[in-house]
Design a protein around this motif. Structure first.
Motif, PDB file in Angstrom:
ATOM      1  N   GLN A   1      -5.354   5.251  -4.100  1.00 55.05           N
ATOM      2  CA  GLN A   1      -4.005   4.769  -4.390  1.00 55.05           C
ATOM      3  C   GLN A   1      -2.905   5.741  -3.965  1.00 55.05           C
ATOM      4  OE1 GLN A   1      -3.599   1.563  -5.593  1.00 55.05           O
ATOM      5  NE2 GLN A   1      -1.478   1.929  -4.945  1.00 55.05           N
TER       6      GLN A   1
ATOM      7  N   TYR B   1      -4.627   6.185 -10.616  1.00 53.85           N
ATOM      8  CA  TYR B   1      -4.854   7.046  -9.461  1.00 53.85           C
ATOM      9  C   TYR B   1      -6.220   7.733  -9.486  1.00 53.85           C
ATOM     10  CZ  TYR B   1      -0.009   6.282  -8.163  1.00 53.85           C
ATOM     11  OH  TYR B   1       1.173   5.692  -7.776  1.00 53.85           O
TER      12      TYR B   1
ATOM     13  N   ILE C   1       5.246  11.422  -3.979  1.00 54.92           N
ATOM     14  CA  ILE C   1       5.356  10.315  -3.020  1.00 54.92           C
ATOM     15  C   ILE C   1       6.749  10.302  -2.408  1.00 54.92           C
ATOM     16  CG2 ILE C   1       5.367   7.796  -2.800  1.00 54.92           C
ATOM     17  CD1 ILE C   1       3.209   7.823  -5.088  1.00 54.92           C
TER      18      ILE C   1
ATOM     19  N   ASN D   1      -2.493   5.473  -0.269  1.00 51.01           N
ATOM     20  CA  ASN D   1      -1.877   4.168  -0.042  1.00 51.01           C
ATOM     21  C   ASN D   1      -0.362   4.233  -0.260  1.00 51.01           C
ATOM     22  OD1 ASN D   1      -2.289   0.938  -0.103  1.00 51.01           O
ATOM     23  ND2 ASN D   1      -0.857   1.508  -1.701  1.00 51.01           N
ATOM     24  N   ASP D   2       0.046   4.810  -1.380  1.00 50.00           N
ATOM     25  CA  ASP D   2       1.466   4.851  -1.734  1.00 50.00           C
ATOM     26  C   ASP D   2       2.244   5.792  -0.818  1.00 50.00           C
ATOM     27  OD1 ASP D   2       0.716   3.133  -3.714  1.00 50.00           O
ATOM     28  OD2 ASP D   2       1.081   4.515  -5.380  1.00 50.00           O
TER      29      ASP D   2
ATOM     30  N   ASP E   1       2.757   3.967   2.555  1.00 49.35           N
ATOM     31  CA  ASP E   1       3.797   2.942   2.422  1.00 49.35           C
ATOM     32  C   ASP E   1       5.189   3.567   2.342  1.00 49.35           C
ATOM     33  OD1 ASP E   1       1.965   0.896   2.540  1.00 49.35           O
ATOM     34  OD2 ASP E   1       2.009   0.454   0.384  1.00 49.35           O
TER      35      ASP E   1
END
Length: 336
Positions: A192, A183, A140, A195-196, A199
């Motif tokens: 997820q 996850y 991420i 999503n992360d 963001d």
């Protein structure tokens, strides 16, 4: 409509023709740096009057490359070459995006490869390591840092690669994600990671953000366009500006029925039901087909892949067939 402008945030494209990201496997060594091939290949499509050129899947980590010859954006050392590339494209009146990617279990580089679960793509691929929570956190962060570098390099658009069986797609699909933690498991937890990543990227990037998806797994236990309507709504709520709608490749099986524009119906469904902008891609070679996809409201942009490899000046061909006057580069006036 093909030659009408399209605006996203503060960016206005001069037409709705997009060069789809396609791996060139052209790096001279394993550095992931831009070389002369890239500096000829991409700007030539800008000369050809493509409105938006999306650079090939560019790896956010070394072990996330599809091949050792892929472009990279995992280091600040990559920024200089990418900045030169964006400058060349901008100088020819086009806009340029970059697809940020991690290959997951489909990586063909040496060393350990990572995936949500320890399941190989097929008998020819290695078995990946199931990612730990630390691996996920590092990935991420890698996407966020890649977005920062993309901004420094002058890109106009970022596209996140969540399609074709690569890492984010592997997390989304129940066929490849057998995790039982935050996850994986149900539909919400499989989303997820995406999503992360969205963001985290948006912490570094305020420009137009695309996500490429595979809207159909073509397997009875896999995801379908109906599932992606829900995911598309979530992406829109997070600030994604356009969903680039492809399909397949999470498994080796090919789609059962391939024909020109066969994926446009998926783009149309997401556009209508999720009320999100979409891009249509997949064997779009004829100007009339591209025009009809836009005119019928199936998509907002049309992405061409192999056709722009065959004909860098396809927009000129399309304009002539559709009866549109296309302004050529000044130096080409005598031959246009």
């Amino acid at each position: 409509m093909l030659f009408t402008s399209y605006t996203m945030k503060e960016l206005t494209l001069k037409n709705r023709i997009v060069m789809s990201p396609m791996c060139m496997y052209a790096c001279d060594d394993e550095s992931g740096r831009v070389n002369n091939w890239h500096k000829v290949h991409y700007p030539s499509r800008a000369v050809g009057q493509v409105g938006l050129i999306i650079v090939e899947a560019t790896a956010v980590t070394p072990q996330g490359r599809i091949s050792a010859q892929d472009l990279g954006i995992w280091s600040d050392e990559h920024v200089e070459g990418l900045k030169e590339l964006t400058s060349l494209v901008h100088s020819q009146g086009a806009h340029i995006g970059i697809q940020l990617a991690h290959a997951g279990r489909k990586a063909l580089v040496e060393g350990p490869i990572l995936a949500p679960s320890a399941i190989p793509f097929d008998e020819k691929h290695r078995t990946p390591e199931a990612m730990t929570e630390q691996h996920i956190a590092e990935t991420i962060t890698a996407f966020a840092e890649a977005a920062r570098r993309a901004k420094e390099a002058g890109f106009d658009v970022i596209e996140l690669h969540a399609a074709h069986g690569y890492l984010i797609n592997e997390f989304l699909s129940p066929l490849t994600n057998k995790r039982t933690d935050a996850y994986g498991g149900d539909k919400d937890r499989r989303y997820q990671l995406l999503n992360d990543v969205i963001d985290a990227v948006k912490q570094q990037w305020s420009g137009p953000l695309f996500v490429r998806i595979s809207a159909h797994d073509y397997h009875p236990e896999g995801l379908t366009p109906d599932d992606y309507v829900d995911y598309a709504r979530r992406m829109k709520a997070q600030g994604v500006d356009l969903i680039d709608v492809s399909s397949g490749a999470v498994l080796p099986a090919v789609p059962p029925n391939i024909y020109p524009g066969f994926q446009a119906a998926y783009a149309a469904q997401l556009r209508k039901e999720a009320e999100v902008a979409t891009g249509a891609v997949g064997i779009i070679t004829q100007p009339e087909l591209a025009e009809s996809i836009l005119a019928s409201g199936q998509a907002d942009l049309v992405l061409l892949g192999r056709e722009l490899l065959r004909d860098p000046y396809w927009p000129r061909t399309a304009a002539k067939q559709l009866g549109v006057t296309l302004e050529p580069p000044k130096s080409y006036n005598r031959g246009w």
